[in-house]
Design a protein around this motif. Structure first.
Motif, short mmCIF file in Angstrom:
data_model
loop_
_atom_site.label_atom_id
_atom_site.label_comp_id
_atom_site.label_asym_id
_atom_site.label_seq_id
_atom_site.Cartn_x
_atom_site.Cartn_y
_atom_site.Cartn_z
N ILE A 48 0.97 -1.08 0.21
CA ILE A 48 0.02 0.05 0.11
C ILE A 48 1.15 1.36 0.06
N VAL A 49 1.84 1.20 0.97
CA VAL A 49 2.76 2.50 0.84
C VAL A 49 3.51 2.59 -0.74
N ASP A 50 3.98 1.45 -1.21
CA ASP A 50 4.58 1.47 -2.40
C ASP A 50 3.62 2.13 -3.53
N ILE A 51 2.47 1.68 -3.32
CA ILE A 51 1.52 2.09 -4.48
C ILE A 51 1.02 3.66 -4.31
N SER A 52 1.04 4.12 -2.92
CA SER A 52 0.64 5.53 -2.82
C SER A 52 1.97 6.21 -3.10
N LEU A 53 2.99 5.99 -2.84
CA LEU A 53 4.26 6.71 -3.07
C LEU A 53 4.37 6.87 -4.63
N ALA A 60 2.96 14.30 -8.98
CA ALA A 60 4.00 15.66 -8.90
C ALA A 60 4.61 15.81 -10.39
N ARG A 61 4.90 14.56 -10.82
CA ARG A 61 5.32 14.96 -12.23
C ARG A 61 4.58 15.60 -13.23
N SER A 63 1.96 17.35 -12.48
CA SER A 63 1.66 18.95 -12.19
C SER A 63 3.03 19.87 -12.34
N GLY A 64 3.96 19.08 -12.83
CA GLY A 64 5.45 19.97 -13.08
C GLY A 64 6.14 20.24 -11.82
N ARG A 65 5.87 19.62 -10.60
CA ARG A 65 6.64 19.62 -9.33
C ARG A 65 7.56 18.25 -9.47
N VAL A 66 8.80 18.33 -10.03
CA VAL A 66 9.56 17.17 -10.23
C VAL A 66 10.76 17.23 -9.09
N ARG A 67 10.55 16.19 -8.54
CA ARG A 67 11.92 16.21 -7.45
C ARG A 67 13.16 15.81 -7.82
#
Length: 67
Positions: A48-53, A60-61, A63-67
């Motif tokens: 579940i954590v893996d799917i959520s992350l 984020a990608r 919407s343009g907010r790339v880490r």
């Protein structure tokens, strides 16, 4: 960055894994085997954590907010 087909395949595999782990946990509880149930629930939580992350990262990608 993964292709949409590859991403969809990974999501489906993790979803099937999640269902399998919940069934395994239920069977472990019915069989009164707490070890199997707890390991299955722990792996389900990690899935579940893996799917959520992954979903947060894709959003984020998009919407343009790339880490």
């Amino acid at each position: 960055m993964t292709t949409p087909l590859r991403h969809d395949t990974h999501v489906r595999i993790r979803s099937f894994l999640l269902i399998f782990l919940f069934v395994l946990a239920a069977l472990g509880l019915v069989a009164n085997d707490g070890g199997v149930a707890s390991i299955a629930l722990l792996l389900a939580l990690l899935t579940i954590v893996d799917i959520s992350l992954d979903a947060f990262e894709r959003q984020a990608r998009r919407s343009g907010r790339v880490r």
